[in-house]
Design a protein around this motif. Structure first.
Motif, mmCIF file in Angstrom:
data_model
loop_
_atom_site.group_PDB
_atom_site.id
_atom_site.type_symbol
_atom_site.label_atom_id
_atom_site.label_comp_id
_atom_site.label_asym_id
_atom_site.label_seq_id
_atom_site.Cartn_x
_atom_site.Cartn_y
_atom_site.Cartn_z
ATOM 1 N N GLN A 30 71.938 48.322 -40.110
ATOM 2 C CA GLN A 30 72.409 49.111 -38.965
ATOM 3 C C GLN A 30 72.482 48.224 -37.734
ATOM 4 O O GLN A 30 71.580 47.455 -37.447
ATOM 5 C CB GLN A 30 71.464 50.286 -38.716
ATOM 6 C CG GLN A 30 71.875 51.201 -37.583
ATOM 7 C CD GLN A 30 73.168 51.937 -37.877
ATOM 8 O OE1 GLN A 30 73.319 52.525 -38.933
ATOM 9 N NE2 GLN A 30 74.091 51.915 -36.953
ATOM 10 N N ASN A 31 73.564 48.361 -36.990
ATOM 11 C CA ASN A 31 73.747 47.635 -35.746
ATOM 12 C C ASN A 31 73.401 48.576 -34.606
ATOM 13 O O ASN A 31 73.757 49.745 -34.635
ATOM 14 C CB ASN A 31 75.207 47.175 -35.663
ATOM 15 C CG ASN A 31 75.499 46.328 -34.470
ATOM 16 O OD1 ASN A 31 75.274 46.723 -33.341
ATOM 17 N ND2 ASN A 31 76.032 45.143 -34.723
ATOM 18 N N SER A 32 72.757 48.070 -33.595
ATOM 19 C CA SER A 32 72.359 48.919 -32.466
ATOM 20 C C SER A 32 73.447 49.023 -31.405
ATOM 21 O O SER A 32 73.233 49.598 -30.345
ATOM 22 C CB SER A 32 71.069 48.375 -31.840
ATOM 23 O OG SER A 32 71.283 47.053 -31.392
ATOM 24 N N ASN A 33 74.625 48.515 -31.677
ATOM 25 C CA ASN A 33 75.723 48.489 -30.734
ATOM 26 C C ASN A 33 76.318 49.877 -30.526
ATOM 27 O O ASN A 33 76.327 50.712 -31.419
ATOM 28 C CB ASN A 33 76.792 47.517 -31.258
ATOM 29 C CG ASN A 33 77.862 47.237 -30.247
ATOM 30 O OD1 ASN A 33 78.679 48.097 -29.971
ATOM 31 N ND2 ASN A 33 77.853 46.040 -29.708
ATOM 32 N N LYS A 34 76.894 50.103 -29.357
ATOM 33 C CA LYS A 34 77.492 51.404 -29.012
ATOM 34 C C LYS A 34 78.737 51.751 -29.824
ATOM 35 O O LYS A 34 79.170 52.879 -29.862
ATOM 36 C CB LYS A 34 77.839 51.441 -27.529
ATOM 37 C CG LYS A 34 78.908 50.436 -27.139
ATOM 38 C CD LYS A 34 79.186 50.446 -25.656
ATOM 39 C CE LYS A 34 80.215 49.361 -25.348
ATOM 40 N NZ LYS A 34 80.476 49.233 -23.951
ATOM 41 N N GLU A 73 79.034 51.968 -32.958
ATOM 42 C CA GLU A 73 78.652 52.495 -34.269
ATOM 43 C C GLU A 73 79.088 51.539 -35.362
ATOM 44 O O GLU A 73 79.914 51.867 -36.214
ATOM 45 C CB GLU A 73 79.233 53.893 -34.490
ATOM 46 C CG GLU A 73 78.666 54.924 -33.530
ATOM 47 C CD GLU A 73 79.121 56.327 -33.886
ATOM 48 O OE1 GLU A 73 79.271 56.625 -35.088
ATOM 49 O OE2 GLU A 73 79.318 57.116 -32.966
ATOM 50 N N SER A 77 83.222 48.855 -38.183
ATOM 51 C CA SER A 77 83.095 50.171 -37.584
ATOM 52 C C SER A 77 82.761 51.190 -38.668
ATOM 53 O O SER A 77 83.306 51.125 -39.775
ATOM 54 C CB SER A 77 84.408 50.556 -36.898
ATOM 55 O OG SER A 77 84.435 51.932 -36.591
ATOM 56 N N LYS A 78 81.890 52.139 -38.359
ATOM 57 C CA LYS A 78 81.570 53.197 -39.315
ATOM 58 C C LYS A 78 82.775 54.095 -39.588
ATOM 59 O O LYS A 78 82.858 54.721 -40.628
ATOM 60 C CB LYS A 78 80.431 54.071 -38.783
ATOM 61 C CG LYS A 78 79.080 53.431 -38.829
ATOM 62 C CD LYS A 78 78.038 54.430 -38.360
ATOM 63 C CE LYS A 78 76.669 53.828 -38.319
ATOM 64 N NZ LYS A 78 75.672 54.804 -37.847
ATOM 65 N N LYS A 79 83.706 54.142 -38.640
ATOM 66 C CA LYS A 79 84.813 55.093 -38.746
ATOM 67 C C LYS A 79 86.136 54.461 -39.169
ATOM 68 O O LYS A 79 87.043 55.162 -39.585
ATOM 69 C CB LYS A 79 84.999 55.783 -37.398
ATOM 70 C CG LYS A 79 83.779 56.566 -36.964
ATOM 71 C CD LYS A 79 83.940 57.136 -35.592
ATOM 72 C CE LYS A 79 82.648 57.841 -35.196
ATOM 73 N NZ LYS A 79 82.671 58.309 -33.833
#
Length: 188
Positions: A62-66, A68, A85-87
């Motif tokens: 998991q990346n803590s970046n905004k 996602e 990107s998750k999306k």
């Protein structure tokens, strides 16, 4: 061997020609099926690339970046990551913090496809995993283009690979580094 055009071609090279063993990858639950290419890569390639401390590696976290993001490639000494990107299938890196006035947590979009990144990463890491320093080549290599002028962790086209299918010899030509050694693909 024809030039690689996609991940299916790379899969055939890895598991049909080179007979690499399949090794299951951990943390695959972080990869969503919406990230189709990475999801299929994780399921079909796993952690099959042998690694050592001098190599970048596939590492899902998991990346803590905004944005996602999910990190999926980590540089060998922890200096940068490549994330997806998750999306969407868009990929990002924080590698630029090494030479600009930014910080490690700032990611920028790479503007090329995840498939190109994964193929280049895979061939690079196979090259380093099987690269032999003191091998005497008894015949002339017949190196043919395998994956040429491709990108990995920057928008620059830095990586080219050439292959001799008879000797299973892989050569890496990098625009910024001179690699003279040949990797002979001989899985244990």
């Amino acid at each position: 061997m024809k030039a690689i055009e996609n991940l299916d071609d790379l899969h055939n090279l890895f598991f049909s020609e080179w007979l690499l063993p399949f090794v299951e990858l951990k943390n695959t639950d972080l990869i969503l099926e919406s990230n189709f290419i990475l999801f299929n890569y994780v399921k079909n390639f796993g952690a099959s690339i042998p690694k050592n401390n001098n190599q970048d590696h596939l590492e899902i976290n998991q990346n803590s970046n905004k944005f996602e993001l999910i990190n999926f490639i980590a540089e060998n000494s922890g200096n940068w990551n490549i994330a997806v990107s998750k999306k969407t299938e868009e990929i990002y890196t924080n590698e630029h913090w090494l030479y600009t006035n930014s910080n490690f947590s700032e990611y920028k979009k790479l503007n090329f496809g995840i498939e190109e990144c994964l193929i280049t990463f895979s061939l690079q890491e196979i090259y380093f995993a099987f690269c032999e320093n003191n091998v005497e080549i008894k015949s002339e290599l017949n190196l043919e283009p395998l994956w040429v002028n491709k990108r990995y962790n920057s928008i620059e086209r830095t990586h080219s690979f050439f292959y001799d299918s008879e000797l299973k010899a892989l050569k890496l030509v990098h625009s910024e580094n001179n690699f003279d050694n040949i990797a002979f693909i001989r899985p244990n």
